[in-house]
Design an enzyme around this catalytic site. Structure first.
Site, PDB file in Angstrom:
ATOM      1  N   GLU A 157      -3.072   9.560  -0.571  1.00 22.49           N
ATOM      2  CA  GLU A 157      -2.186  10.216   0.383  1.00 22.49           C
ATOM      3  C   GLU A 157      -1.116  11.071  -0.286  1.00 22.49           C
ATOM      4  OE1 GLU A 157      -0.826   7.239   3.104  1.00 22.49           O
ATOM      5  OE2 GLU A 157      -2.843   6.864   3.867  1.00 22.49           O
ATOM      6  N   ASP A 204      -0.512  -1.878  12.890  1.00 24.08           N
ATOM      7  CA  ASP A 204      -1.595  -0.913  12.688  1.00 24.08           C
ATOM      8  C   ASP A 204      -2.921  -1.655  12.844  1.00 24.08           C
ATOM      9  OD1 ASP A 204      -3.405   1.011  11.866  1.00 24.08           O
ATOM     10  OD2 ASP A 204      -2.810   0.968   9.766  1.00 24.08           O
ATOM     11  N   ARG A 261      -4.911   9.341   8.492  1.00 25.35           N
ATOM     12  CA  ARG A 261      -5.682   8.347   7.763  1.00 25.35           C
ATOM     13  C   ARG A 261      -5.711   8.765   6.299  1.00 25.35           C
ATOM     14  NH1 ARG A 261      -8.217   4.522  11.192  1.00 25.35           N
ATOM     15  NH2 ARG A 261      -8.061   3.289   9.281  1.00 25.35           N
ATOM     16  N   SER A 262      -6.123   7.849   5.431  1.00 28.68           N
ATOM     17  CA  SER A 262      -6.141   8.191   4.006  1.00 28.68           C
ATOM     18  C   SER A 262      -7.201   9.241   3.697  1.00 28.68           C
ATOM     19  CB  SER A 262      -6.364   6.938   3.157  1.00 28.68           C
ATOM     20  OG  SER A 262      -7.505   6.236   3.586  1.00 28.68           O
ATOM     21  N   ASP A 285       4.414   0.102   4.104  1.00 24.63           N
ATOM     22  CA  ASP A 285       3.161  -0.305   4.748  1.00 24.63           C
ATOM     23  C   ASP A 285       2.515  -1.316   3.822  1.00 24.63           C
ATOM     24  OD1 ASP A 285       0.711  -0.715   5.878  1.00 24.63           O
ATOM     25  OD2 ASP A 285      -0.017   1.337   5.634  1.00 24.63           O
ATOM     26  N   LYS A 344      -3.302   5.898  15.704  1.00 24.76           N
ATOM     27  CA  LYS A 344      -4.364   6.588  14.974  1.00 24.76           C
ATOM     28  C   LYS A 344      -5.486   6.882  15.960  1.00 24.76           C
ATOM     29  CE  LYS A 344      -3.545   4.421  10.432  1.00 24.76           C
ATOM     30  NZ  LYS A 344      -4.046   3.409   9.473  1.00 24.76           N
ATOM     31  N   GLU A 349       5.220  -1.843   8.131  1.00 29.19           N
ATOM     32  CA  GLU A 349       3.941  -1.788   8.837  1.00 29.19           C
ATOM     33  C   GLU A 349       2.987  -2.848   8.292  1.00 29.19           C
ATOM     34  OE1 GLU A 349       0.163   1.277   8.859  1.00 29.19           O
ATOM     35  OE2 GLU A 349       2.177   2.110   8.616  1.00 29.19           O
ATOM     36  N   GLN A 397       0.791  -1.226   0.000  1.00 33.54           N
ATOM     37  CA  GLN A 397       0.000   0.000   0.000  1.00 33.54           C
ATOM     38  C   GLN A 397       0.826   1.279   0.000  1.00 33.54           C
ATOM     39  OE1 GLN A 397      -4.035   0.088   1.801  1.00 33.54           O
ATOM     40  NE2 GLN A 397      -3.008   1.227   3.409  1.00 33.54           N
ATOM     41  N   LYS A 449       3.599   9.547  10.357  1.00 34.08           N
ATOM     42  CA  LYS A 449       3.152   9.183   9.010  1.00 34.08           C
ATOM     43  C   LYS A 449       2.051  10.147   8.626  1.00 34.08           C
ATOM     44  CE  LYS A 449       1.658   5.382   7.268  1.00 34.08           C
ATOM     45  NZ  LYS A 449       0.992   4.067   7.106  1.00 34.08           N
TER      46      LYS A 449
END
Length: 424
Positions: A205, A312, A366-367, A242, A337, A285, A163, A388
């Protein structure tokens, strides 16, 4: 004077054009705190529940009017009259009011918006920046950014299985230089992709989303771009991944469809170990699925002594999940998060638990983001040393980098850039 007199939520849009919750908390002296709630695309099964309306005639069912109504109704009724500086009491009141283990009745998006807005209002009331209010006098470490410059998986419309491909400028002297180094590599990568006839469109992102099948091809493009930008891979700038492996874990196998691979847990560990051997990767990740505890243990045994292995989906910023990981010897780092757990108090508890266990913490966006830059302050407040928050494109990502630059300036000579201290 720090008494809460009004709480108001509204439906706004995030960086993907989807609705999200924004909350204002107003105090007796007129002070106001405002917070907007982020949303993820690849979400862990054990995250606190985001409340969506489900009305297909509005925003394809993704509206958050019910969550806003919960804030403006039940939550406001319970919290008006409380002292905004009593964060633990505020969060505990909302958890009790919700009455579920995963905040599904009121919605974690409703609860988190109030939790963060209350903290911001209290900080302003105390005439302190948020990082100082939350972190106290010891808050001074600026985090090394994990800059997501190639997007795949759920964050892009391309065949790349992994990702996020990220760079970490550990050799920078300060956050300002770290952002500059990242920007230079980002723009160099754009030229390299364009020269190869590949798309330079960006993903959720802000990273590029080229039509590349191979993980190694993506890593090679990044290494070349680091070098052409004038930096040394593995000395000045390192790589991070990730995998978001839960997204491609099907029927007990890791299905890397872009590469035509179907791997057992043991084979996936070997696959990742080979990447670490061949590339300057210092952090991975979600390398294994959220329920593959045996795979996580095998991975940690194989690579944990030299690579940061970040949970995560595995931990979802939840102290109970984290305690299980610590006991099982799975992973050595936690992604943080705030919307996975739903309150500031619980987030800080999880961060402290991870730290006491010898784990590192990585503050994360977050995205689906907004212009809200709260996580920049929280990264400094917790001295976690890593953040991040996407690429060097899209204002929703740059809002966090710009806030870190401002914080560093405000800290002056007391500011410390985490830099090489994060290396294992």
């Amino acid at each position: 004077m720090s008494t809460i007199i009004d709480i108001h939520a509204r439906e706004i849009l995030d960086s993907r054009g989807n609705p999200t919750v924004e909350v204002d908390v107003i105090l007796e002296d007129g002070t106001m705190g405002r917070a907007a709630v982020p949303s993820g695309a690849s979400t862990g099964a054990y995250e606190a529940v985001e409340r969506r309306d489900g009305d297909k005639t509005r925003y394809m069912g993704k509206g958050v009017l019910e969550a806003c109504a919960a804030v403006n109704g039940e939550i406001a009724d319970a919290l008006v009259g409380l002292d905004a500086t009593e964060q633990v009491d505020i969060d505990a009141s909302m958890i009790e009011l919700d009455g579920t283990a995963n905040k599904s009745r009121l919605g974690a998006n409703a609860i988190l918006g109030v939790s963060l807005a209350a903290a911001k209002a209290a900080a302003d009331y105390c005439t302190q920046p948020l990082y100082r209010y939350v972190g106290g006098t010891s808050a001074r470490v600026l985090p090394v950014p994990m800059m997501n410059i190639i997007n795949g998986g759920e964050h892009a419309d391309n065949p790349i299985d992994i990702q996020e491909f990220m760079i970490m400028p550990v050799a920078a002297d300060n956050i300002r230089d770290a952002v500059r180094m990242g920007s230079e590599v980002f723009h160099t990568l754009k030229k390299e992709l364009s020269a190869a006839g590949l798309s330079t469109g960006i993903g959720d992102e802000g990273g590029f989303a080229p039509n590349i099948n191979s993980t190694r091809d993506a890593l090679d493009f990044i290494l070349k771009s680091i070098e052409k930008a004038g930096y040394k891979p593995g000395e000045e700038i390192y790589l991070a991944l990730d995998c978001a492996a839960t997204e491609y874990f099907k029927n007990g196998k890791y299905e890397l469809s872009g590469e035509g691979k179907s791997l057992t847990s043991e084979e996936n560990v070997a696959y990742l170990a080979a990447l670490v051997a061949d590339y300057p990767i210092i952090s991975i990740e979600d390398a294994m699925s959220e329920d593959d505890w045996d795979g996580w243990k095998a991975l940690t045994d194989a690579l944990g002594h030299k690579v940061q292995l970040v949970g995560d989906d595995l931990f979802v910023t939840n102290p109970e999940r984290l305690a299980t990981g610590i006991e099982r010897g799975s992973a050595n780092s936690m992604l943080v998060k705030v919307n996975q757990i739903g309150t500031l108090t619980e987030t800080l508890k999880a961060v402290d638990m991870a730290h006491r266990a010898g784990f590192t913490n990585v503050m994360s966006h977050r995205s689906g983001e907004t212009e809200d830059a709260t996580i920049a302050d929280l990264a400094v407040a917790t001295n976690c040393g890593q953040i991040k928050t996407g690429s060097l494109a899209r204002s929703d990502r740059l809002a966090k980098y710009n806030q870190l630059i401002r914080i560093e300036e405000a800290l002056g000579e007391t500011a410390e850039y985490a830099g090489r201290s994060i290396l294992r």
